[in-house]
Design a protein around this motif. Structure first.
Motif, PDB file in Angstrom:
ATOM      1  N   SER A 156       0.880  -1.169   0.000  1.00  0.00           N
ATOM      2  CA  SER A 156       0.000   0.000   0.000  1.00  0.00           C
ATOM      3  C   SER A 156       0.919   1.221   0.000  1.00  0.00           C
ATOM      4  O   SER A 156       2.102   1.103  -0.277  1.00  0.00           O
ATOM      5  N   GLU A 165      -5.481   3.430   2.363  1.00  0.00           N
ATOM      6  CA  GLU A 165      -4.499   2.355   2.608  1.00  0.00           C
ATOM      7  C   GLU A 165      -5.241   1.014   2.710  1.00  0.00           C
ATOM      8  O   GLU A 165      -4.812   0.004   2.154  1.00  0.00           O
ATOM      9  N   GLN A 168      -6.424  -0.188  -0.678  1.00  0.00           N
ATOM     10  CA  GLN A 168      -5.340  -0.807  -1.452  1.00  0.00           C
ATOM     11  C   GLN A 168      -5.048  -2.232  -0.976  1.00  0.00           C
ATOM     12  O   GLN A 168      -4.853  -3.144  -1.778  1.00  0.00           O
ATOM     13  N   LEU A 169      -5.010  -2.398   0.350  1.00  0.00           N
ATOM     14  CA  LEU A 169      -4.687  -3.730   0.874  1.00  0.00           C
ATOM     15  C   LEU A 169      -5.826  -4.717   0.596  1.00  0.00           C
ATOM     16  O   LEU A 169      -5.582  -5.888   0.310  1.00  0.00           O
TER      17      LEU A 169
END
Ligand code: NIG
Ligand code: FE
Length: 428
Positions: A156, A165, A168-169
């Motif tokens: 991320s 974040e 993204q993960l």
């Protein structure tokens, strides 16, 4: 549904890269490839069942040949699926405008400090939906696969706020579930200081430590914790705090170290027990020694040096001093927008004085160790995952000699053929 066994036979060279399952290969062991001439391999239930000379496996499996898919590797080489231990593939947008600015003399850090660079990608990534990120990233994964890559790490770091974040993960997690490539996750909330914390970077460090890391751990969103330790980004002291805090949640430290300036990032990696220190273009002699002593893997990214028009890392010296070296694309929209790990191997030979054998080790077993997967992947040994690539060259040196080309012919992932004749097949 169980798939048929696959029998690859008559490889000109079957390169097993064996002997490094327990710990990464170092020094002369990096330069000593285990090669079987006229080699063959039997893959079944997603695993390597046998590896030997063709005449031997023909004898051993004679009664079962009619159940297997038989692939002829005559004139070709067979090696473990390539592994990229450092990417930033989950992002939106692209930055060719900055490329143009750099060609006209602007530096990477100037662009970043003026609100571009990582900040530009952060703006785009914040605005993108989960599904948009997923689709863009899948295209990059398909391109990796076409270059013989079967496992990657993904970070991320283009959110710099928790919501993004996390997005993204979660995208990386879904990619791992839906795409044939295995995607291993790293949290990199400390990739840049967001513009609104410019005057108070310590407050952002506090947010990473007190607010983001507990969430990463709670939802099991990553295995590794990375930080961009660089003058003007995060200091070694801030980086240490972030990496130590991650350890308390079971996250293994990684570090972007000594990329633009010497900043004692490699030393810090050794002190906090990082699994790898990455970039290392400007690492100190002392840093190299400390990494060798502690067995910290040096993940080198010669494509980034090439694309930023900087001097490459001292790969030759690091190997000679005993650092286990791995290679990676660093795939990201700013400093290295490529998915060609084979080209990175070419650059490792031409710009860092590595040998073709060392480049293969660095993209297989040592790369596996850099993401804590040395026991499962990175070599063609009985019991390891059936992740195999066939390259259309008669010997491994030609992989580097015919540089800048994609020689990938066939890719087998988890025991299934996913690239045939260089093209994607049977994948979603
Ligand atoms: O590894 N150096 C920091 N991070 C990335 C580049 C990210 C970007 O420019 O978007 C790297 O090079
Ligand atoms: Fe990076």
């Amino acid at each position: 549904m169980t798939s048929k066994p696959i029998f690859i036979q008559h490889a000109n060279q079957l390169i097993t890269v064996s002997g490094g399952t327990e710990r990464p290969l170092t020094k002369e062991k990096m330069n000593t490839l285990q090669i079987i001439e006229d080699g063959s391999i039997w893959l079944e239930d997603g695993l390597v069942k046998a590896v030997d000379e063709t005449k031997e496996l023909n004898r051993q499996f004679a009664s079962r040949m009619n159940e297997a898919i038989i692939l002829d590797a005559k004139g070709k080489i067979v090696l473990p699926g390539l592994i990229d231990p450092h990417t930033h593939i989950v992002y939106a947008g692209s930055r060719e405008n900055e490329f143009n600015m750099r060609l006209n003399g602007a530096t990477y850090m100037e662009i970043m400090n003026n609100g571009g660079g990582i900040h530009a990608t952060t703006t785009k990534t914040r605005a993108a939906s989960h599904n948009e990120l997923l689709e863009e990233s899948k295209k990059r994964l398909n391109s990796f696969l076409k270059h013989g890559v079967t496992t990657i790490e993904a970070k991320s770091g283009y959110g710099l706020d928790w919501e993004t974040e996390k997005k993204q993960l979660e995208v990386a997690k879904q990619l791992n579930e839906e795409h044939v490539i295995d995607v291993v996750r790293t949290f990199m909330g400390a990739h840049a200081v967001p513009a609104n914390y410019k005057e108070n970077p310590d407050e952002f460090v506090r947010i990473v430590i007190d607010e983001m890391l507990p969430e990463v751990a709670k939802y099991n969103l990553a295995e590794f914790n990375d930080v961009f330790c660089e003058r003007g980004v995060f200091t070694p002291e801030q980086s240490r705090r972030i990496l130590e805090a991650g350890k308390n949640y079971g996250l293994i430290p990684k570090i972007h170290a000594d990329e633009i300036e010497p900043y004692e990032g490699a030393e810090l990696a050794a002190e906090v027990g990082a699994i790898s220190a990455d970039h290392l273009l400007r690492v100190s002699d002392q840093g190299i020694k400390k990494m060798a002593d502690k067995g910290v893997i040096g993940v080198l990214l010669p494509g980034t040096a090439f694309f930023l028009m900087a001097d490459s890392a001292r790969g030759r010296k690091m190997i000679d001093e005993g650092v286990p070296v791995a290679l990676s694309t660093d795939c990201n929209p700013g400093s290295s927008p490529t998915t060609s790990l084979p080209f990175i191997m070419n650059l490792a030979c031409m710009k860092m004085g590595m040998t073709p054998a060392e480049a293969i080790v660095a993209c297989t077993i040592n790369a596996a160790h850099a993401i804590n997967r040395g026991k499962e992947i990175g070599s063609l040994e009985v019991g390891k995952k059936a992740d195999v690539v066939m390259m259309d060259v008669p010997n491994y040196m030609q992989l580097q000699y015919h540089y800048g080309m994609n020689h990938t012919d066939t890719v087998i992932k988890n025991g299934k053929i996913v690239i045939e004749g260089g093209q994607l097949c049977h994948i979603n």
